[in-house]
Enzyme design. Structure first.
Site, mmCIF file in Angstrom:
data_model
loop_
_atom_site.group_PDB
_atom_site.id
_atom_site.type_symbol
_atom_site.label_atom_id
_atom_site.label_comp_id
_atom_site.label_asym_id
_atom_site.label_seq_id
_atom_site.Cartn_x
_atom_site.Cartn_y
_atom_site.Cartn_z
ATOM 1 N N ASP A 75 0.837 -1.194 0.000
ATOM 2 C CA ASP A 75 0.000 0.000 0.000
ATOM 3 C C ASP A 75 0.882 1.257 0.000
ATOM 4 O O ASP A 75 1.866 1.335 0.732
ATOM 5 C CB ASP A 75 -0.880 -0.020 1.259
ATOM 6 N N GLU A 103 1.443 0.301 -4.930
ATOM 7 C CA GLU A 103 0.943 1.565 -5.449
ATOM 8 C C GLU A 103 2.149 2.489 -5.585
ATOM 9 O O GLU A 103 2.769 2.840 -4.578
ATOM 10 C CB GLU A 103 -0.050 2.187 -4.475
#
Ligand code: CA
Length: 659
Positions: free
Chosen positions: A339, A368
């Site tokens: 993340d 990400e």
């Protein structure tokens, strides 16, 4: 025993002996029936490491106290034991007797904490639990591994799933609603196998803070991006959060059931921030050393969640490395989705990947490639998408491809290729080649990247929707006012055709295959089940959607040409036909199997003609239907052929010379 075998035996003892644990930085509890050793990395003195900034300098704790409890929460401590200094920033105590079943906290003067690396906790995760780890293994766990051959990144077909979304609704027909065990049920496994995915990406499944685990009957929903204990499964997904071994065992049962079905398990890990700063286990254990701060001493907030961890600092770097290794070793996790990876630094991500691959060579790592705000660390050192080339074997999500298809991140009402928006074709082509450099792709016309960022297609996650933002159906409705159901389905199938024929790593949000919607809710992180749940009745309402997704996945598996796996091969074997407004088409030449395939994606409301070479073809996909058997033939004359409105055409022909 000859000398050689004796030597080997001694070597094995040396390398596998329990003393290897001592090399770990985080080894807070070592249980044996006779005694339990507790260790904590907490400050013993002020030094440069403990001084994040002048304002954040930690004062050394005059004492660290271990407290033992009968229960996971509530009640008074059975004992408070002073820990001893055991080296620089090390505290230790050995407690005699059998402590199995007891709970513990450390108190460094900043509030009680189970430490930073608890492997078992009481309900709601405020106390660590002392358990015999051998009681958490399901039968056959030692032999557990994913069935089937090893996968290259581009062989993965990733299905992103939230436990509660998947099973909570009555229509799921599953027994363990909202639980890890739902994914052990034959119905769930059979469903995933039929769809054909080979990896589930689990939304945060470590212990997070926002759901009260003492209220299992009360409907509570959260995505779980609020980490509490990084190395323990979340209690609300277990059948009994009050029994520390249960969540651990059930998580492993889930992994085992998926592995038996040939489905890998990818964990969404959220090291970039904690639920809160002051009350976090990091801060309560060793203030100041796990986070980034601004020049004025305030916490940096590159995550949008009020704090930001500091992967470049020694303890945080080591923490991430040991934590991911622990999940891979102990829980047999096959991959990680990191993340806000752009908050972490490049060096740390590379160190983690190298460390994991020593013993898990095929582990998949993607993240990400962005942060949610400016970080208190130089951008050139951060693991953002633009730096993926400096991180071999690590992939990032492509917002280029996602937004080319559905429209920009910033405005749900704007559309992309699917909505007939002009000049989206080149960005889509960028996605089709898996983001690698390709002579047919003009980077100057690509929406975000003006340079390639993936060295290889395995570094490129191809997707059109995920848990963030609107799901595909809602986005299509928001960006195409008055869209009919027929058009909605056509464009949904067209979007996923782009994803599953991309040379990158295909990724889908669970439930898209049953035309899920979230009633238009964009950020549904804490929305009720009524918004987030999958309605399994949709499978009866839209059987053609599931059939098509299943067909797409089958085609990708059946034709290796869709997942060439190397940039060089893509440049050699994939060539685009001239684009038209709302139409992208390409040719794939499979030299080995002597096949030639053409794929055309037509987002227009009218049929469009494409100049395929004259000849005999077999149809794999046409006008919203897939036939993996390629029974139907298509004869193409000099004028080429039509691609039906808002749909894909995929045809194949043999290139075996006729005699
Ligand atoms: Ca929790």
């Amino acid at each position: 025993m000859n000398l050689k075998t004796l030597y080997a035996a001694v070597l094995a003892m040396l390398t596998i002996s329990p003393s290897s644990h001592a090399q770990k930085t985080f080894n807070e509890v070592s249980y044996t029936p006779g005694k339990t050793t507790f260790r904590l990395n907490a400050p013993t003195e002020v030094d440069a490491v403990t001084s994040a900034s002048p304002q954040q300098a930690s004062t050394p704790s005059p004492r660290v106290t271990l407290r033992l409890y009968e229960q996971g929460q509530g009640g008074k401590a059975l004992k408070s034991i002073k820990m001893e200094k055991a080296g620089k920033n090390q505290w230790q105590v050995v407690v005699k007797g059998n402590l199995q079943g007891r709970f513990y906290t450390f108190d460094t003067g900043h509030g009680e904490t189970p430490g930073v690396f608890a492997k078992a906790v009481g309900v709601n995760g405020h106390r660590g639990a002392i358990i015999d780890e051998s009681t958490t293994q399901p039968e056959g766990w030692a032999e557990d591994k994913p069935a089937g051959p090893a996968l290259r990144p581009t062989d993965y077909i990733i299905y992103e799933l939230h436990h509660r979304d998947f099973s909570i609704d009555a229509s799921s027909g599953l027994r363990y609603k909202g639980k890890f065990l739902a994914l052990t049920e034959p119905k769930a496994i059979a469903y995933l196998k039929e769809l054909g995915v080979n990896a589930v990406h689990l939304l945060p499944s470590f212990d997070y803070a926002s759901v009260d685990e003492t209220q299992p009957q009360k409907p509570q929903y959260n995505w779980g991006y609020d980490p509490l204990n990084y190395n323990v499964p979340e209690g609300s997904y277990a059948t009994d959060a009050t029994q520390p071994a249960v969540r651990i065992r059930e998580f492993k049962q889930m992994v085992q059931a998926l592995h038996r079905a040939g489905i890998r398990v990818i964990l969404d890990v959220v090291y970039n921030h904690t639920f809160d700063l002051a009350g976090s286990n990091f801060e309560r254990t060793f203030p100041g050393v796990y986070y980034r701060y601004n020049a004025d001493g305030s916490p940096s907030n590159g995550t949008g969640c009020g704090n930001e961890t500091a992967s470049e600092k020694p303890l945080m770097r080591e923490f991430m490395k040991e934590s991911m290794r622990y999940w891979a070793d102990e829980y047999h996790i096959d991959g990680f989705r990191v993340d806000l990876m752009g908050v972490h630094d490049i060096t740390t991500m590379n160190l983690i990947a190298q460390d994991l691959r020593k013993s898990h060579p095929d582990i998949l790592i993607y993240g990400e490639g962005w942060s949610a705000g400016p970080c208190a660390y130089p951008l050139e050192k951060l693991a953002v998408k633009a730096h993926i080339q400096q991180m071999p074997g690590i992939a990032a999500f492509s917002d280029e491809m996602r937004d080319a298809l559905r429209g920009p991140f910033s405005d749900d009402t704007k559309g992309g290729f699917l909505a007939g928006v002009a000049n989206t074709e080149e960005s889509l082509k960028f996605g089709i080649v898996g983001g690698v450099s390709h002579p047919d792709v003009d980077l100057q016309k690509v929406n975000y990247a003006k340079t390639v960022w993936a060295n290889e297609p395995g570094q490129f996650i191809a997707y059109v929707s995920c848990h963030d933002d609107m799901c595909l159906v809602d986005r299509l409705k928001a960006s195409i006012p008055g869209i009919s159901e027929d058009e909605l389905i056509r464009l949904d199938l067209l979007a996923q055709t782009a994803i599953f024929t991309s040379q990158g790593v295909p990724f889908m949000l669970s439930g898209e295959e049953m035309l899920r919607n979230k009633k238009g809710v964009h950020n549904s992180y804490n929305a009720p089940d009524s918004i987030n749940h999958l309605d399994w009745n949709n499978l009866k309402r839209y059987p053609q959607v599931f059939e098509y997704y299943k067909g797409l996945i089958a085609l990708r598996k059946q034709y290796p040409i869709f997942r060439l796996g190397s940039a060089e091969a893509i440049r050699r074997q994939l060539h685009f036909l001239p684009s038209q407004q709302g139409l992208v088409a390409w040719q794939l030449t499979d030299e080995k199997n002597q096949l030639r395939l053409f794929v055309a994606l037509n987002a227009n409301k009218e049929a469009r003609q494409i100049p395929l070479p004259a000849g005999e073809y077999h149809i794999l996909a046409r006008d919203g239907h897939i036939d993996t058997t390629a029974k139907a033939t298509l004869t193409i004359g000099e004028k080429g052929t039509d691609v039906a409105p808002q749909s894909a055409l995929i045809v194949v022909q043999s290139t075996t010379p006729t005699r």
